[in-house]
Design an enzyme around this catalytic site. Structure first.
Site, PDB file in Angstrom:
ATOM      1  N   ASP A 145       0.858  -1.190   0.000  1.00 45.18           N
ATOM      2  CA  ASP A 145       0.000   0.000   0.000  1.00 45.18           C
ATOM      3  C   ASP A 145       0.890   1.234   0.000  1.00 45.18           C
ATOM      4  O   ASP A 145       1.740   1.404   0.894  1.00 45.18           O
ATOM      5  CB  ASP A 145      -0.913   0.011   1.222  1.00 45.18           C
ATOM      6  CG  ASP A 145      -2.119  -0.889   1.055  1.00 45.18           C
ATOM      7  OD1 ASP A 145      -2.182  -1.620   0.053  1.00 45.18           O
ATOM      8  OD2 ASP A 145      -3.004  -0.870   1.950  1.00 45.18           O
ATOM      9  N   HIS A 196      -5.907   2.537  -5.121  1.00 47.33           N
ATOM     10  CA  HIS A 196      -6.171   2.704  -3.683  1.00 47.33           C
ATOM     11  C   HIS A 196      -7.020   3.947  -3.440  1.00 47.33           C
ATOM     12  O   HIS A 196      -7.071   4.453  -2.328  1.00 47.33           O
ATOM     13  CB  HIS A 196      -4.843   2.794  -2.931  1.00 47.33           C
ATOM     14  CG  HIS A 196      -4.938   2.449  -1.472  1.00 47.33           C
ATOM     15  ND1 HIS A 196      -5.812   1.505  -0.971  1.00 47.33           N
ATOM     16  CD2 HIS A 196      -4.261   2.923  -0.395  1.00 47.33           C
ATOM     17  CE1 HIS A 196      -5.666   1.418   0.335  1.00 47.33           C
ATOM     18  NE2 HIS A 196      -4.738   2.266   0.713  1.00 47.33           N
ATOM     19  N   HIS A 200      -8.373   8.571  -0.707  1.00 49.86           N
ATOM     20  CA  HIS A 200      -8.382   7.649   0.434  1.00 49.86           C
ATOM     21  C   HIS A 200      -9.578   7.856   1.369  1.00 49.86           C
ATOM     22  O   HIS A 200      -9.442   7.896   2.587  1.00 49.86           O
ATOM     23  CB  HIS A 200      -7.072   7.787   1.226  1.00 49.86           C
ATOM     24  CG  HIS A 200      -6.686   6.545   1.967  1.00 49.86           C
ATOM     25  ND1 HIS A 200      -6.904   6.382   3.336  1.00 49.86           N
ATOM     26  CD2 HIS A 200      -6.094   5.403   1.552  1.00 49.86           C
ATOM     27  CE1 HIS A 200      -6.455   5.204   3.722  1.00 49.86           C
ATOM     28  NE2 HIS A 200      -5.954   4.580   2.662  1.00 49.86           N
ATOM     29  N   HIS A 294       3.042  -2.184   4.157  1.00 50.64           N
ATOM     30  CA  HIS A 294       2.996  -0.754   3.863  1.00 50.64           C
ATOM     31  C   HIS A 294       4.408  -0.275   3.539  1.00 50.64           C
ATOM     32  O   HIS A 294       5.350  -0.513   4.306  1.00 50.64           O
ATOM     33  CB  HIS A 294       2.422   0.015   5.051  1.00 50.64           C
ATOM     34  CG  HIS A 294       0.947  -0.123   5.189  1.00 50.64           C
ATOM     35  ND1 HIS A 294       0.358  -1.202   5.826  1.00 50.64           N
ATOM     36  CD2 HIS A 294      -0.079   0.659   4.743  1.00 50.64           C
ATOM     37  CE1 HIS A 294      -0.958  -1.071   5.776  1.00 50.64           C
ATOM     38  NE2 HIS A 294      -1.254   0.044   5.123  1.00 50.64           N
TER      39      HIS A 294
END
Length: 327
Positions: A145, A196, A200, A294
């Site tokens: 991510d 993504h 967000h 991450h």
């Protein structure tokens, strides 16, 4: 106004809605006319049931007490009927947009993780979302991510390149605008770039049109910057989703990708060292694992090489999401 005697007879046999209060509440209930106090009342029933059903309540109105039904007019009956028609629609809409935070029972000693007790397995399965690969094979899928850059993605790409391991990077609009060179490198070195969302958000709180805008902006920007024309994979921001958001993104051609290996690695203020990251990932490893890391974590960047090497020693092979078995 003269009352309609036929209407009163019809009102002595009428249908009412028996439905869940909400998708997250197992209590059921129905509306009735309470003759004792002459008002419409909600009657909860603490009984589990699946779906909605219609029941008929007979003789709710006592025909022997005409003085008690003077307030009932044809308009009362019409309004009640409309109310009962709307209730199941409202329940369906609420159910489709009930937010879920993705979670799972972690793997231990090579046993498979599970989402069977999380309450959303049926929704995930119905929309073809992924949290596992082929669990009959020792295959692993690396996913990162990338909400923002913290200085470690280049090192991660170096490790992947040196060990010839494919991965996917789920990027936000901020990342696309801020890191075009890293984005180009991801694509040039054969990695997938996933969606993504642009900003967000919790997508269960925004309408369908806004969901589509969030996803389309990322896809178009990545195509322009990195030359990746297709974007087939989505990681819901914050891990929050609903039946509706999975359906909308699926209509746009996305497979929602969750994960089966993860740990608390997004807090950049907490650095525990590469061994901590290594131990957390290796302890959860299992066939078909979708590993979430991450890229903002220094621990992850430092541990990645050791994770790949040890996984291969244990007989695992790293695959691209494009190699997932058809669902």
């Amino acid at each position: 106004m003269k009352q309609d005697p036929i209407l009163y007879e019809q009102l002595s046999l009428f249908s009412i809605c028996f439905a869940p209060i909400s998708s997250a509440d197992c209590r059921l209930g129905f509306y009735i006319i309470d003759r004792r106090v002459d008002k419409l009342s909600w009657k909860p029933v603490n009984t589990l049931a699946q779906g909605r059903m219609w029941i008929t309540v007979m003789d709710m109105l006592d025909a022997t007490r005409p003085e008690r039904r003077k307030w009932i007019t044809p308009w009362t009956f019409i309004c009640l009927s409309l109310l009962l028609m709307i209730m199941p629609i409202q329940s369906t809409l609420a159910s489709s947009d009930h937010p879920y935070h993705f979670g799972f029972k972690k793997s231990k000693n090579g046993q498979l993780p599970s989402i069977n007790e999380e309450g959303f397995k049926g929704i995930v399965d119905r929309h073809g979302a992924v949290f596992l690969g082929d669990t009959s094979k020792k295959e692993l899928y690396l996913t990162f991510d990338n909400g923002y850059e913290n200085g470690y993605t280049a090192s991660i790409l170096d490790t992947l390149l040196a060990r010839k391991v494919p991965a996917i990077f789920f990027v936000t609009g901020h990342y696309v605008k801020d890191q075009p060179e890293l984005l180009k490198r991801m694509a040039a070195e054969g990695h997938l770039i996933g969606n993504h969302s642009w900003s967000h958000p919790d997508m269960t709180t925004i309408p369908n049109a806004k969901v589509k805008e969030e996803l389309t902006k990322v896809k178009d920007a990545v195509a322009q910057v990195a030359g990746q024309k297709e974007m087939r994979y989505l990681r819901p921001p914050r891990g929050i989703f609903s039946d509706r958001t999975l359906a909308v993104s699926k209509e746009l051609g996305y497979t929602n990708v969750f994960w089966s290996v993860a740990y608390r690695d997004w807090d950049t203020k907490v650095i525990r060292g590469w061994k901590f990251a290594y131990d957390n990932v290796m302890a959860q490893l299992h066939p078909g694992a979708v590993i979430l890391l991450h890229s903002v974590s220094k621990d992850n960047a430092d541990a990645l090489g050791a994770i790949i090497d040890e996984a291969r020693k244990q007989g695992y092979e790293f695959k691209s999401l494009d190699q997932l078995p058809p669902r």
